[in-house]
Design a protein around this motif. Structure first.
Motif, PDB file in Angstrom:
ATOM      1  N   GLN A 144       0.820  -1.219   0.000  1.00 32.49           N
ATOM      2  CA  GLN A 144       0.000   0.000   0.000  1.00 32.49           C
ATOM      3  C   GLN A 144       0.851   1.264   0.000  1.00 32.49           C
ATOM      4  N   GLU A 145       1.997   1.215   0.649  1.00 33.00           N
ATOM      5  CA  GLU A 145       2.850   2.418   0.728  1.00 33.00           C
ATOM      6  C   GLU A 145       3.311   2.858  -0.650  1.00 33.00           C
ATOM      7  N   LYS A 146       3.735   1.897  -1.493  1.00 32.45           N
ATOM      8  CA  LYS A 146       4.169   2.246  -2.843  1.00 32.45           C
ATOM      9  C   LYS A 146       3.001   2.745  -3.688  1.00 32.45           C
ATOM     10  N   SER A 147       1.831   2.160  -3.468  1.00 30.23           N
ATOM     11  CA  SER A 147       0.650   2.623  -4.195  1.00 30.23           C
ATOM     12  C   SER A 147       0.314   4.071  -3.847  1.00 30.23           C
ATOM     13  N   ASP A 148       0.385   4.409  -2.553  1.00 29.72           N
ATOM     14  CA  ASP A 148       0.128   5.793  -2.144  1.00 29.72           C
ATOM     15  C   ASP A 148       1.179   6.733  -2.720  1.00 29.72           C
ATOM     16  N   LEU A 149       2.433   6.288  -2.757  1.00 24.97           N
ATOM     17  CA  LEU A 149       3.499   7.120  -3.317  1.00 24.97           C
ATOM     18  C   LEU A 149       3.262   7.395  -4.791  1.00 24.97           C
ATOM     19  N   LEU A 150       2.779   6.379  -5.528  1.00 24.28           N
ATOM     20  CA  LEU A 150       2.478   6.572  -6.948  1.00 24.28           C
ATOM     21  C   LEU A 150       1.393   7.616  -7.140  1.00 24.28           C
ATOM     22  N   LEU A 151       0.329   7.554  -6.346  1.00 26.67           N
ATOM     23  CA  LEU A 151      -0.761   8.521  -6.456  1.00 26.67           C
ATOM     24  C   LEU A 151      -0.276   9.937  -6.147  1.00 26.67           C
ATOM     25  N   GLN A 152       0.583  10.063  -5.169  1.00 27.04           N
ATOM     26  CA  GLN A 152       1.117  11.381  -4.837  1.00 27.04           C
ATOM     27  C   GLN A 152       1.998  11.933  -5.952  1.00 27.04           C
ATOM     28  N   GLN A 153       2.791  11.059  -6.576  1.00 23.38           N
ATOM     29  CA  GLN A 153       3.643  11.500  -7.677  1.00 23.38           C
ATOM     30  C   GLN A 153       2.811  11.897  -8.889  1.00 23.38           C
ATOM     31  N   VAL A 154       1.770  11.135  -9.191  1.00 22.92           N
ATOM     32  CA  VAL A 154       0.891  11.476 -10.316  1.00 22.92           C
ATOM     33  C   VAL A 154       0.212  12.818 -10.073  1.00 22.92           C
ATOM     34  N   ALA A 155      -0.279  13.029  -8.847  1.00 23.06           N
ATOM     35  CA  ALA A 155      -0.923  14.299  -8.530  1.00 23.06           C
ATOM     36  C   ALA A 155       0.051  15.460  -8.664  1.00 23.06           C
ATOM     37  N   SER A 156       1.279  15.276  -8.175  1.00 25.38           N
ATOM     38  CA  SER A 156       2.273  16.345  -8.254  1.00 25.38           C
ATOM     39  C   SER A 156       2.612  16.689  -9.703  1.00 25.38           C
ATOM     40  N   ARG A 157       2.723  15.674 -10.566  1.00 25.83           N
ATOM     41  CA  ARG A 157       3.093  15.930 -11.962  1.00 25.83           C
ATOM     42  C   ARG A 157       1.936  16.534 -12.750  1.00 25.83           C
ATOM     43  N   LEU A 158       0.717  16.127 -12.428  1.00 21.34           N
ATOM     44  CA  LEU A 158      -0.431  16.721 -13.119  1.00 21.34           C
ATOM     45  C   LEU A 158      -0.568  18.208 -12.789  1.00 21.34           C
ATOM     46  N   LEU A 159      -0.230  18.566 -11.562  1.00 20.39           N
ATOM     47  CA  LEU A 159      -0.319  19.978 -11.175  1.00 20.39           C
ATOM     48  C   LEU A 159       0.660  20.843 -11.961  1.00 20.39           C
ATOM     49  N   THR A 160       1.780  20.274 -12.373  1.00 20.48           N
ATOM     50  CA  THR A 160       2.755  21.045 -13.154  1.00 20.48           C
ATOM     51  C   THR A 160       2.309  21.228 -14.607  1.00 20.48           C
ATOM     52  N   CYS A 161       1.264  20.511 -15.013  1.00 20.22           N
ATOM     53  CA  CYS A 161       0.795  20.583 -16.397  1.00 20.22           C
ATOM     54  C   CYS A 161      -0.354  21.561 -16.595  1.00 20.22           C
ATOM     55  N   VAL A 162      -0.856  22.150 -15.533  1.00 20.12           N
ATOM     56  CA  VAL A 162      -1.992  23.070 -15.650  1.00 20.12           C
ATOM     57  C   VAL A 162      -1.630  24.392 -14.999  1.00 20.12           C
ATOM     58  N   ASN A 163      -2.405  25.422 -15.309  1.00 20.75           N
ATOM     59  CA  ASN A 163      -2.181  26.720 -14.676  1.00 20.75           C
ATOM     60  C   ASN A 163      -3.115  26.883 -13.483  1.00 20.75           C
ATOM     61  N   GLU A 164      -3.046  28.042 -12.856  1.00 18.99           N
ATOM     62  CA  GLU A 164      -3.792  28.259 -11.622  1.00 18.99           C
ATOM     63  C   GLU A 164      -5.292  28.304 -11.826  1.00 18.99           C
ATOM     64  N   SER A 165      -5.736  28.606 -13.036  1.00 25.88           N
ATOM     65  CA  SER A 165      -7.175  28.675 -13.293  1.00 25.88           C
ATOM     66  C   SER A 165      -7.792  27.301 -13.520  1.00 25.88           C
ATOM     67  N   ASN A 166      -6.972  26.263 -13.691  1.00 32.19           N
ATOM     68  CA  ASN A 166      -7.475  24.902 -13.884  1.00 32.19           C
ATOM     69  C   ASN A 166      -7.496  24.148 -12.568  1.00 32.19           C
ATOM     70  N   THR A 167      -8.203  23.047 -12.555  1.00 28.24           N
ATOM     71  CA  THR A 167      -8.369  22.253 -11.334  1.00 28.24           C
ATOM     72  C   THR A 167      -7.980  20.809 -11.595  1.00 28.24           C
ATOM     73  N   VAL A 168      -7.152  20.255 -10.709  1.00 29.76           N
ATOM     74  CA  VAL A 168      -6.836  18.837 -10.713  1.00 29.76           C
ATOM     75  C   VAL A 168      -7.416  18.253  -9.424  1.00 29.76           C
ATOM     76  N   ALA A 169      -8.268  17.253  -9.572  1.00 26.15           N
ATOM     77  CA  ALA A 169      -8.959  16.693  -8.407  1.00 26.15           C
ATOM     78  C   ALA A 169      -8.834  15.168  -8.434  1.00 26.15           C
ATOM     79  N   ARG A 170      -8.984  14.583  -7.252  1.00 28.08           N
ATOM     80  CA  ARG A 170      -9.062  13.137  -7.130  1.00 28.08           C
ATOM     81  C   ARG A 170     -10.446  12.789  -6.618  1.00 28.08           C
ATOM     82  N   VAL A 171     -11.193  12.068  -7.476  1.00 30.72           N
ATOM     83  CA  VAL A 171     -12.582  11.755  -7.137  1.00 30.72           C
ATOM     84  C   VAL A 171     -12.703  10.458  -6.374  1.00 30.72           C
ATOM     85  N   GLY A 172     -11.643   9.682  -6.251  1.00 29.37           N
ATOM     86  CA  GLY A 172     -11.690   8.429  -5.529  1.00 29.37           C
ATOM     87  C   GLY A 172     -12.207   7.298  -6.394  1.00 29.37           C
ATOM     88  N   CYS A 173     -12.389   6.132  -5.721  1.00 30.23           N
ATOM     89  CA  CYS A 173     -12.801   4.961  -6.461  1.00 30.23           C
ATOM     90  C   CYS A 173     -14.263   5.050  -6.827  1.00 30.23           C
TER      91      CYS A 173
END
Length: 286
Positions: free
Chosen positions: A257-286
């Motif tokens: 589970q720890e590696k899975s959580d780390l992957l989700l955090q890395q994906v979220a961090s990289r997606l944030l670098t692809c958008v500007n402040e007026s856009n929204t990156v969200a995690r809706v869950g399962c």
């Protein structure tokens, strides 16, 4: 110490002296009565005394009983004062303020919370800017409430000696004497910074994902609704992109589970670098 406990302590401190004096007076009267009865019982078998011997013996007996009574109540008064002192030196910061809003005594917890030594605050007004950044109008309304209702409590942005700002819950109650005249005020100061931080965290997690710190489904739906209303007024359109990460269960079973959580955090961090402040990156869950 809650507000009810503070009020109870004040009532105890205010009434203990009068109760002790009343008990002392009653005990002295009882001592005189008991001494007289003992004298009447003993006078039958005592040898004849001089004409003034009866009065002398009566006085001696009364004096002995009075001394024992006074000694008992002195011990009781010392015990009462010890209880009051122990209550004052509680885990919460407490200060005694005179009728001119000047601090006349603080406990050790006051030093632990604020960082101010007793010598630095005794003789100072409770409204000093070194203790809080509130303006004079705030303190004027606060003291008007105290004079009208006898108490005030509320959250007060306070200052430590180091200059650090922290939220505190301040309770001030008036302590009146027998003539309903205010003798002094008792103030308690509780550091609620941890509680305030916990409340902020709860509010934050109501709209954000705990793991990635991204907006959650609730916040995303609210922003989508606002964007659709704005688009209907302006005639403009928006885009919505949904990204799904496959084989997450396999990742959990193989790497944990720890590696899975780390992957989700890395994906979220990289997606944030692809958008500007007026856009929204969200995690809706399962």
């Amino acid at each position: 110490m809650c507000a009810s406990s503070v009020i109870a302590l004040e009532k105890y401190m205010r009434s203990s002296t009068m109760q002790m004096l009343n008990r002392l007076a009653l005990s002295l009267l009882s001592s005189i009565f008991v001494g007289k009865m003992l004298f009447l019982l003993l006078i039958d078998w005592l040898p004849p005394l001089m004409p003034w011997g009866d009065i002398l013996l009566d006085s001696v007996l009364i004096l002995i009983l009075a001394i024992f009574t006074i000694y008992f109540f002195v011990l009781r008064a010392m015990a009462d004062m010890s209880i009051a002192a122990a209550a004052f030196e509680s885990m919460e910061a407490m200060a005694i303020i005179d009728c001119h809003q000047v601090i006349i005594r603080v406990n050790q917890a006051f030093f632990r919370v604020t960082g101010f030594n007793p010598d630095e605050v005794v003789g100072q007004r409770i409204t000093q800017p070194e203790f809080s950044r509130q303006d004079d109008q705030f303190y004027q309304v606060m003291w008007e409430s105290i004079q009208t209702t006898g108490a005030w409590q509320g959250e007060l942005p306070s200052l430590r000696k180091s200059g650090e700002t922290y939220p505190a819950w301040l309770t001030i109650t008036s302590v009146k004497g027998d003539g309903k005249v205010v003798n002094y005020y008792l103030a308690t100061l509780v550091d609620i910074s941890q509680r305030a931080a916990l409340e902020d965290e709860i509010k934050y997690l109501a709209f954000n994902d705990r793991l990635t710190r991204l907006p959650n489904r609730r916040r995303l739906l609210d922003q989508l609704h606002q964007s659709m209303l704005a688009g209907a007024r302006s005639g403009k359109y928006g885009a919505l992109l949904c990204i799904s990460l496959d084989h997450m269960q396999t990742l959990i079973e193989t790497l944990g589970q720890e590696k899975s959580d780390l992957l989700l955090q890395q994906v979220a961090s990289r997606l944030l670098t692809c958008v500007n402040e007026s856009n929204t990156v969200a995690r809706v869950g399962c």
